[in-house]
Design a protein around this motif. Structure first.
Motif, PDB file in Angstrom:
ATOM      1  N   GLU A 279       0.874  -1.009   0.077  1.00  0.00           N
ATOM      2  CA  GLU A 279      -0.141   0.258   0.058  1.00  0.00           C
ATOM      3  C   GLU A 279       0.391   1.674   0.157  1.00  0.00           C
ATOM      4  OE1 GLU A 279      -3.984   0.253   2.275  1.00  0.00           O
ATOM      5  OE2 GLU A 279      -2.475   1.168   3.536  1.00  0.00           O
ATOM      6  N   THR A 397      -5.167  -2.416  -6.752  1.00  0.00           N
ATOM      7  CA  THR A 397      -4.886  -0.927  -5.342  1.00  0.00           C
ATOM      8  C   THR A 397      -2.981  -0.829  -6.040  1.00  0.00           C
ATOM      9  OG1 THR A 397      -4.426  -3.287  -4.036  1.00  0.00           O
ATOM     10  CG2 THR A 397      -6.651  -1.976  -3.167  1.00  0.00           C
TER      11      THR A 397
ATOM     12  N   ARG B  29      -0.032  -0.129  11.377  1.00  0.00           N
ATOM     13  CA  ARG B  29      -1.031   0.191   9.640  1.00  0.00           C
ATOM     14  C   ARG B  29      -2.762  -0.007   9.980  1.00  0.00           C
ATOM     15  NH1 ARG B  29       2.424   0.043   6.291  1.00  0.00           N
ATOM     16  NH2 ARG B  29       1.600  -1.824   5.402  1.00  0.00           N
ATOM     17  N   PHE B  30      -3.474   0.509   9.694  1.00  0.00           N
ATOM     18  CA  PHE B  30      -4.959   0.031   9.648  1.00  0.00           C
ATOM     19  C   PHE B  30      -5.846   0.113  11.347  1.00  0.00           C
ATOM     20  CE2 PHE B  30      -7.366  -1.887   6.230  1.00  0.00           C
ATOM     21  CZ  PHE B  30      -8.907  -1.800   7.023  1.00  0.00           C
ATOM     22  N   GLY B  65      -7.921  -2.114   2.792  1.00  0.00           N
ATOM     23  CA  GLY B  65      -6.176  -1.558   2.543  1.00  0.00           C
ATOM     24  C   GLY B  65      -5.636  -2.370   3.693  1.00  0.00           C
ATOM     25  N   ASP B  66      -4.012  -2.094   3.062  1.00  0.00           N
ATOM     26  CA  ASP B  66      -2.742  -3.148   4.221  1.00  0.00           C
ATOM     27  C   ASP B  66      -3.633  -3.303   5.782  1.00  0.00           C
ATOM     28  OD1 ASP B  66      -2.478  -3.993   1.205  1.00  0.00           O
ATOM     29  OD2 ASP B  66      -0.374  -2.687   2.062  1.00  0.00           O
ATOM     30  N   PHE B 100      -4.507  -8.145   4.358  1.00  0.00           N
ATOM     31  CA  PHE B 100      -5.185  -6.728   2.926  1.00  0.00           C
ATOM     32  C   PHE B 100      -7.067  -7.249   3.314  1.00  0.00           C
ATOM     33  CE2 PHE B 100      -7.434  -6.065  -1.176  1.00  0.00           C
ATOM     34  CZ  PHE B 100      -6.867  -5.266  -1.509  1.00  0.00           C
TER      35      PHE B 100
END
Lengths: 405, 335
Positions: A279, A397, B29-30, B65-66, B100
């Motif tokens: 990402e 993506t 992340r996330f 997203g990741d 993901f």
């Protein structure tokens, strides 16, 4: 007196064996790369290059002692017995770890285990190869067959295709056949037929015709690159424009080289692989690719795009061996050097590094697979280069990697 | 001037925070807006002492997203939970998640925890005493702590805004932020008692019960049942925080009640996350289930292998070879 000199000389030789030629402040440790350099040169070369690049950059400093890494290559020729012999030899020659394509691991992992040497598979994804409980010294950084097969099922079943599952009789193909059977077992309506074809057959027209007669509207081929080229050749030469999906071997330069006289036959070929970018974008992967090209040169596929540009192969599998060597270096750092091999094995479960594609890379106590199943993406060929497909959430993506020079 | 800041005046745990092997090399992340739901199952001995702690944690990622993050926890084992979209990883004192999310992804884990490290942070202690032919079961809210606070004259309009922010955070189940008031004159430090209010309900033997233990005014419930070693089965959850702030009160009393509301809510949120949530400021809920159950049987250790039995023998042989062979060789060479 002669005999005395002989004995003294022998003692000196014996004393010199079993360690790396290193000064007190610097130790050089050897990582063996066990891969089919002679039979599938692209695979062998890319694994070795990735490992060598990481080895040239990795530096471990433990209490003032600097560890440097060197790579030693062993050719398996795709033979399991040769691969197993190579592992024994590499251990006898003092290798601290084995980076392996995957052939013969069912036999060789035990030699490595007995010496507390980690063995990392960086190409094959067979389900039985890695098992954190049963094979505690075996690791893998490569997409698993299980993950790819289930991603294929997830991607293809909604398309309402009748799929012919074609695998070859190589160990790679047979591992894939197992994974596909499991992934499609709940949706057999989507499967038109299952075929096993000989890996070295020059002509697969009869088998492809059987798939067509079984009502297939798509071919999913899990096989060596030459088999994929033969399937494409058989289908297209008969005028059958069936969509063809493949294992990661579909991106092997050998497929395009074999079909170089009919570049349009490659168009539309879609393969599954581990994603080369995360990402965070293409930055980390492009930087890795640049470093690799600066050290080893550009890996040309040997074909051209329709407008005449040279095509280069992105080093997606090289990043796995690169990442493993970096994880190994972090583990050696954590273990306080290479003296205690068991400590290195334990540390491999606890460390994480930034991977070549910007992802986190590491293993854990439950799982020795460093590529999660979520990270499988699909890419489609057009004009001898490929780009991620747009009809899959993950693939959509990802940014395409430039392959023209 | 800020109201007493919970991370400064309250204990840092829960959520569980064992020492981990080091942070991930890249920032997690996330981890915004990730709802967290937990079910903690505590096995009890006949005397009420915990003998096992198992947590099922479910996180739902709601964007494409990741994701990559680690949940610190003193784990003994980590298994995929029901309906999980990917398997969890395990490291020393960590549960790992990486993958993901195609738009929505449910992550679920079932983890067995080290009892010695996790049981002291449970919200309730159970104690069973024998008295004649009866058993007395004491269920105690142990979330209470003493926190440093202050009294002062504060600007009333600012204080009412702060009260509004806290109430809004409670309504939306997020951490309260921006809690500053204007102080007139000197402040006087005081200690205040803070606890997470809990509802405990279930059965002890054949007796059903349900009680709210606020941990300050009412800390425990005592149940007397006939017979020895009664079976206990109960659920514990945090309940709504009492709001005692009234505009008719003096400003000093309003400030004291506002601080009580703020800190009690913060303490309650701590027990809504027994394992840390991926998004610590977001929505979390935890149900604690206590049950009398047999002590888990530890796996029998493997018998020591022959090689380790012979270690001293190998060492001795090595020494003999190292010193004896060169000596013998020299003797032979001179013969």
């Amino acid at each position: 007196m002669r005999r005395l000199l002989l004995v003294v000389g022998l003692c000196a030789v014996v004393a010199g064996c079993g360690g790396d030629k290193s000064s007190d402040k610097t130790k050089t440790v050897t990582i063996a790369v066990n891969a089919p350099f002679s039979r599938t040169p692209y695979v062998g070369q890319t694994i070795a290059d990735g490992a060598a690049l990481a080895a040239s950059k990795a530096a471990v400093d433990v209490n003032g002692v600097k560890y440097r890494f060197r790579i030693k290559r062993y050719d398996t020729g795709l033979s399991p017995s040769v691969a197993a012999r190579n592992v024994r030899k590499a251990i006898a020659e003092g290798a601290v770890a084995i980076v392996d394509e995957g052939t013969g691991v069912d036999a060789s992992w035990q030699f490595a285990r007995d010496a507390d040497v980690p063995l990392a598979v960086t190409y094959q994804g067979g389900e039985g190869l890695v098992d954190a409980a049963q094979r505690p010294n075996v690791f893998r950084i490569a997409p698993t067959d299980h993950g790819m097969a289930f991603r294929w099922a997830e991607y293809l079943i909604p398309k309402k295709l009748k799929i012919a599952l074609i695998t070859d009789d190589s160990s790679y193909g047979q591992q894939g056949a197992k994974a596909l059977a499991e992934a499609f077992s709940e949706n057999m309506d989507s499967v038109a037929t299952k075929l096993t074809v000989p890996a070295d057959a020059p002509d697969l027209s009869p088998q492809v015709l059987r798939a067509r007669r079984a009502g297939a509207t798509a071919l999913l081929v899990w096989a060596q690159p030459t088999t994929i080229a033969s399937v494409l050749s058989a289908a297209r030469s008969s005028g059958w424009k069936v969509p063809v999906y493949t294992s990661p071997t579909g991106e092997d330069p050998l497929v395009r080289q074999q079909l170089a006289n009919h570049p349009d036959w490659v168009d539309g070929l879609t393969f599954a692989s581990g994603r080369p970018t995360a990402e965070v974008g293409a930055g980390p992967f492009l930087s890795f690719q640049r470093d690799l090209e600066n050290k080893f040169g550009v890996q040309l596929v040997g074909v051209r795009t329709p407008d005449g540009a040279q095509v280069v192969q992105p080093p997606d599998y090289a990043m796995y061996s690169y990442d493993f060597v970096n994880v190994l270096a972090a583990a050696i750092q954590r273990a306080g050097g290479t003296a205690d091999r068991k400590k290195i094995l334990a540390a491999l479960d606890q460390v994480t590094v930034a991977g070549a594609n910007g992802d986190q890379r590491g293993f854990n106590e439950n799982n020795h697979d460093g590529v999660v199943d979520d990270d499988v993406y699909f890419a489609k060929f057009d004009g001898m280069t490929y780009r991620p497909v747009k009809d899959d959430p993950l693939s959509a993506t990802l940014v395409p990697i430039e392959q023209r020079r | 001037m800020s109201l007493p800041w919970p991370p400064q005046v309250l204990p840092q745990t829960p959520p569980l925070a064992p020492t981990v092997g080091g942070p991930l090399p890249i920032s997690p992340r996330f981890f915004r807006r990730v709802p967290n739901r937990e079910r903690v199952v505590v096995g009890l001995d006949d005397d009420g002492a915990p003998n096992s702690v198992r947590v099922q944690q479910t996180l739902v990622l709601k964007r494409l997203g990741d994701y990559v993050f680690a949940i610190p926890a003193p784990v003994k084992s980590v298994l995929p939970g029901p309906g999980t979209g990917s398997p969890p990883g395990r490291r020393t004192n960590q549960i790992l998640w990486q993958g993901f999310s195609p738009g929505i992804r449910r992550l679920s884990v079932v983890a067995d925890l080290q009892v010695a490290e996790s049981a002291p942070l449970l919200p309730v202690k159970v104690h069973v005493e024998q008295s004649g032919g009866r058993s007395v079961v004491v269920i105690e809210n142990v979330t209470g702590v003493t926190a440093k606070s202050y009294t002062a004259d504060v600007e009333p309009v600012g204080l009412s805004q702060v009260v509004g922010r806290i109430r809004n955070a409670i309504r939306r189940d997020y951490s309260a932020e921006g809690l500053n008031v204007e102080v007139h004159g000197p402040q006087h430090p005081v200690d205040v008692q803070v606890a997470a209010p809990l509802r405990v309900s279930g059965t002890v033997g054949s007796r059903r019960f349900s009680a709210v233990l606020d941990g300050v005014r009412r800390k425990e419930v005592r149940l007397v049942v006939p017979g020895a070693a009664p079976k206990i089965s109960m659920r514990v959850r945090t309940v709504a925080v009492p709001d005692r702030v009234r505009t008719a009160q003096s400003v000093r009393v309003q400030l004291a009640n506002t601080i009580d509301l703020e800190l009690t809510y913060a303490r309650k949120r701590q027990y809504d996350q027994f394992l840390a949530a991926a998004d610590p400021t977001g929505h979390s809920s935890t149900t604690y289930v206590y049950r009398t159950s047999p002590r888990p049987v530890a796996a029998a250790p493997l018998e020591a292998g022959g090689s380790s039995d012979n270690t001293m023998g190998w060492v001795a042989l090595g020494l003999i070879l190292a010193f004896g062979l060169p000596f013998a060789a020299v003797v032979w060479a001179r013969s």
